[in-house]
Design a protein around this motif. Structure first.
Motif, PDB file in Angstrom:
ATOM      1  N   GLU A   1       0.823  -1.211   0.000  1.00  0.00           N
ATOM      2  CA  GLU A   1       0.000   0.000   0.000  1.00  0.00           C
ATOM      3  C   GLU A   1       0.861   1.268   0.000  1.00  0.00           C
ATOM      4  O   GLU A   1       0.402   2.329  -0.404  1.00  0.00           O
ATOM      5  CB  GLU A   1      -0.892   0.016   1.252  1.00  0.00           C
ATOM      6  CG  GLU A   1      -1.979  -1.052   1.269  1.00  0.00           C
ATOM      7  CD  GLU A   1      -3.257  -0.565   0.627  1.00  0.00           C
ATOM      8  OE1 GLU A   1      -3.283   0.597   0.146  1.00  0.00           O
ATOM      9  OE2 GLU A   1      -4.223  -1.332   0.600  1.00  0.00           O
ATOM     10  N   PHE A   2       2.101   1.140   0.444  1.00  0.00           N
ATOM     11  CA  PHE A   2       2.949   2.321   0.644  1.00  0.00           C
ATOM     12  C   PHE A   2       3.891   2.535  -0.543  1.00  0.00           C
ATOM     13  O   PHE A   2       4.442   1.578  -1.093  1.00  0.00           O
ATOM     14  CB  PHE A   2       3.785   2.153   1.914  1.00  0.00           C
ATOM     15  CG  PHE A   2       2.979   2.039   3.176  1.00  0.00           C
ATOM     16  CD1 PHE A   2       2.692   3.169   3.927  1.00  0.00           C
ATOM     17  CD2 PHE A   2       2.504   0.816   3.609  1.00  0.00           C
ATOM     18  CE1 PHE A   2       1.950   3.068   5.093  1.00  0.00           C
ATOM     19  CE2 PHE A   2       1.766   0.706   4.771  1.00  0.00           C
ATOM     20  CZ  PHE A   2       1.478   1.828   5.512  1.00  0.00           C
ATOM     21  N   SER A   3       4.092   3.786  -0.889  1.00  0.00           N
ATOM     22  CA  SER A   3       5.065   4.090  -1.941  1.00  0.00           C
ATOM     23  C   SER A   3       6.476   3.827  -1.442  1.00  0.00           C
ATOM     24  O   SER A   3       7.379   3.506  -2.216  1.00  0.00           O
ATOM     25  CB  SER A   3       4.922   5.552  -2.390  1.00  0.00           C
ATOM     26  OG  SER A   3       5.122   6.440  -1.291  1.00  0.00           O
ATOM     27  N   ARG A   4       6.656   3.979  -0.126  1.00  0.00           N
ATOM     28  CA  ARG A   4       7.929   3.678   0.514  1.00  0.00           C
ATOM     29  C   ARG A   4       7.647   2.660   1.623  1.00  0.00           C
ATOM     30  O   ARG A   4       7.089   3.017   2.657  1.00  0.00           O
ATOM     31  CB  ARG A   4       8.547   4.943   1.091  1.00  0.00           C
ATOM     32  CG  ARG A   4       9.937   4.741   1.678  1.00  0.00           C
ATOM     33  CD  ARG A   4      10.540   6.086   2.058  1.00  0.00           C
ATOM     34  NE  ARG A   4      11.920   5.952   2.492  1.00  0.00           N
ATOM     35  CZ  ARG A   4      12.723   6.970   2.721  1.00  0.00           C
ATOM     36  NH1 ARG A   4      12.294   8.200   2.542  1.00  0.00           N
ATOM     37  NH2 ARG A   4      13.968   6.778   3.119  1.00  0.00           N
ATOM     38  N   PRO A   5       7.957   1.374   1.393  1.00  0.00           N
ATOM     39  CA  PRO A   5       7.576   0.333   2.356  1.00  0.00           C
ATOM     40  C   PRO A   5       8.078   0.629   3.765  1.00  0.00           C
ATOM     41  O   PRO A   5       9.190   1.140   3.945  1.00  0.00           O
ATOM     42  CB  PRO A   5       8.243  -0.929   1.787  1.00  0.00           C
ATOM     43  CG  PRO A   5       8.417  -0.642   0.334  1.00  0.00           C
ATOM     44  CD  PRO A   5       8.691   0.833   0.248  1.00  0.00           C
ATOM     45  N   PRO A   6       7.262   0.329   4.763  1.00  0.00           N
ATOM     46  CA  PRO A   6       7.668   0.593   6.150  1.00  0.00           C
ATOM     47  C   PRO A   6       8.868  -0.253   6.564  1.00  0.00           C
ATOM     48  O   PRO A   6       9.022  -1.395   6.128  1.00  0.00           O
ATOM     49  CB  PRO A   6       6.432   0.190   6.964  1.00  0.00           C
ATOM     50  CG  PRO A   6       5.317   0.073   6.002  1.00  0.00           C
ATOM     51  CD  PRO A   6       5.920  -0.241   4.677  1.00  0.00           C
ATOM     52  N   ARG A   7       9.698   0.322   7.385  1.00  0.00           N
ATOM     53  CA  ARG A   7      10.780  -0.434   8.006  1.00  0.00           C
ATOM     54  C   ARG A   7      10.219  -1.100   9.256  1.00  0.00           C
ATOM     55  O   ARG A   7       9.495  -0.476  10.032  1.00  0.00           O
ATOM     56  CB  ARG A   7      11.933   0.497   8.379  1.00  0.00           C
ATOM     57  CG  ARG A   7      13.152  -0.228   8.940  1.00  0.00           C
ATOM     58  CD  ARG A   7      14.231   0.751   9.305  1.00  0.00           C
ATOM     59  NE  ARG A   7      15.395   0.070   9.861  1.00  0.00           N
ATOM     60  CZ  ARG A   7      16.582   0.004   9.283  1.00  0.00           C
ATOM     61  NH1 ARG A   7      16.774   0.577   8.100  1.00  0.00           N
ATOM     62  NH2 ARG A   7      17.593  -0.624   9.858  1.00  0.00           N
ATOM     63  N   ASP A   8      10.554  -2.368   9.445  1.00  0.00           N
ATOM     64  CA  ASP A   8      10.030  -3.133  10.580  1.00  0.00           C
ATOM     65  C   ASP A   8      10.805  -2.783  11.845  1.00  0.00           C
ATOM     66  O   ASP A   8      12.036  -2.829  11.857  1.00  0.00           O
ATOM     67  CB  ASP A   8      10.161  -4.631  10.278  1.00  0.00           C
ATOM     68  CG  ASP A   8       9.326  -5.483  11.232  1.00  0.00           C
ATOM     69  OD1 ASP A   8       8.967  -4.990  12.313  1.00  0.00           O
ATOM     70  OD2 ASP A   8       9.039  -6.643  10.892  1.00  0.00           O
ATOM     71  N   TYR A   9      10.070  -2.425  12.910  1.00  0.00           N
ATOM     72  CA  TYR A   9      10.727  -2.176  14.188  1.00  0.00           C
ATOM     73  C   TYR A   9      11.632  -3.345  14.574  1.00  0.00           C
ATOM     74  O   TYR A   9      12.720  -3.168  15.124  1.00  0.00           O
ATOM     75  CB  TYR A   9       9.696  -1.995  15.308  1.00  0.00           C
ATOM     76  CG  TYR A   9       8.779  -0.806  15.167  1.00  0.00           C
ATOM     77  CD1 TYR A   9       9.276   0.492  15.200  1.00  0.00           C
ATOM     78  CD2 TYR A   9       7.406  -0.980  15.030  1.00  0.00           C
ATOM     79  CE1 TYR A   9       8.434   1.587  15.095  1.00  0.00           C
ATOM     80  CE2 TYR A   9       6.551   0.107  14.923  1.00  0.00           C
ATOM     81  CZ  TYR A   9       7.066   1.390  14.950  1.00  0.00           C
ATOM     82  OH  TYR A   9       6.232   2.471  14.840  1.00  0.00           O
ATOM     83  N   ALA A  10      11.154  -4.554  14.292  1.00  0.00           N
ATOM     84  CA  ALA A  10      11.861  -5.758  14.712  1.00  0.00           C
ATOM     85  C   ALA A  10      13.119  -6.031  13.907  1.00  0.00           C
ATOM     86  O   ALA A  10      13.789  -7.041  14.135  1.00  0.00           O
ATOM     87  CB  ALA A  10      10.935  -6.968  14.649  1.00  0.00           C
ATOM     88  N   ALA A  11      13.449  -5.136  12.968  1.00  0.00           N
ATOM     89  CA  ALA A  11      14.729  -5.281  12.275  1.00  0.00           C
ATOM     90  C   ALA A  11      15.888  -5.082  13.243  1.00  0.00           C
ATOM     91  O   ALA A  11      17.010  -5.526  12.991  1.00  0.00           O
ATOM     92  CB  ALA A  11      14.820  -4.272  11.124  1.00  0.00           C
TER      93      ALA A  11
END
Length: 284
Positions: free
Chosen positions: A105-115
């Motif tokens: 859905e995002f033009s810029r995929p979310p970064r996962d906190y759990a990274a």
């Protein structure tokens, strides 16, 4: 920096306050019923909240069980598309537990906190302590001396197993991995293969599931004594057949989002550190 904090549970409520205390401008949306810190600007729309934001902090998990934005402090159902369209192309986005469809859905995929491994460790600790609080609340007896089985041998089990043992429980860890079973055996725990649990559950008064997928179906639950407590910590849809549990007189329950309920400030600090770490990584 300007932060947009959108939806979420107690973790994001506390996160907004921490970011504000660090000197950032903080806007909030889908948090109209939350006890936000004074100085956090509550916005009526996602567009207002996200306009010109440098960073957006989204919930963990991102979506609720109905597929809407996870926003327990909002009486309205919030569509993820509305939020995704409000985010500018230059806004760094952080979220947790976003599946492939949600990320698309995002033009810029979310970064996962759990990274961040540091985040995973603190989150596991908060989940383990929260699980113990639930077990103490749901049991009419002390936990000491009871036999417990934990299915799954990931980070949560790594935090939970020794804490249950310290309370006097006899703990067995079930895992599909021979290597993980060997390590837990070396630490003095009982072990079992998750793929063939037959016999391992007999007499267990407490079972905590951390493994995804249906691990505790009717064929396995029938081995538990009536009145046993089964706590499912796995992400939805979970790993327990709750209908079968009820039929067998087993007290089965699920406890999602324990860090946000039992240790929201600790969890918020972990989120903040994960965001700062991610922002620093992007500068490299």
């Amino acid at each position: 920096m300007i932060f947009a904090v959108c939806g979420g549970d107690g973790r994001l409520v506390r996160l907004a306050g921490l970011l504000l205390a660090d000197g950032h401008a903080v806007r909030a949306w889908a948090l109209e019923d939350a006890p936000l810190a004074e100085g956090v600007r509550l916005c009526e729309s996602a567009a207002e909240c996200c306009a010109g934001a440098d960073c957006a902090a989204l919930p963990m998990p991102l979506l609720d069980s109905s597929g809407f934005l996870n926003a327990p402090y909002s009486a309205k159902k919030r569509c993820l598309t509305e939020l995704a369209e409000a985010l500018g192309p230059g806004t760094r986005v952080f979220a947790g537990g976003a599946n492939a469809a949600a990320r698309a859905e995002f033009s810029r995929p979310p970064r996962d906190y759990a990274a961040s491994e540091a985040f995973r460790a603190l989150n596991s600790l908060a989940t383990a302590e929260g699980a113990i609080a639930v077990l103490l609340r749901e049991s009419e007896e002390t936990l000491c001396g009871k036999r417990a089985v934990i299915t799954g041998a990931g980070r949560i089990t790594r935090a939970l197993a020794p804490r249950l043992a310290a309370l006097g429980l006899r703990v067995t860890v079930a895992s599909r991995s021979p290597a993980r079973r060997a390590w837990y055996a070396a630490l003095g725990f009982g072990t079992a293969d998750t793929a063939s649990l037959s016999g391992a559950l007999v007499g267990a008064e407490i079972v905590v599931n951390t493994a995804p997928g249906l691990v505790l179906g009717a064929a396995r639950l029938v081995e538990l004594p009536a009145g046993a407590i089964v706590l499912d910590l796995a992400s939805a849809p979970g790993g327990v057949d709750f209908d079968a549990a009820r039929a067998f007189g087993i007290h089965a329950l699920t406890a999602p989002g324990l860090p946000g309920k039992c240790a929201p400030l600790t969890a918020a600090k972990a989120l903040r550190d994960a965001i700062y770490s991610g922002l620093e990584d992007e500068k490299l």
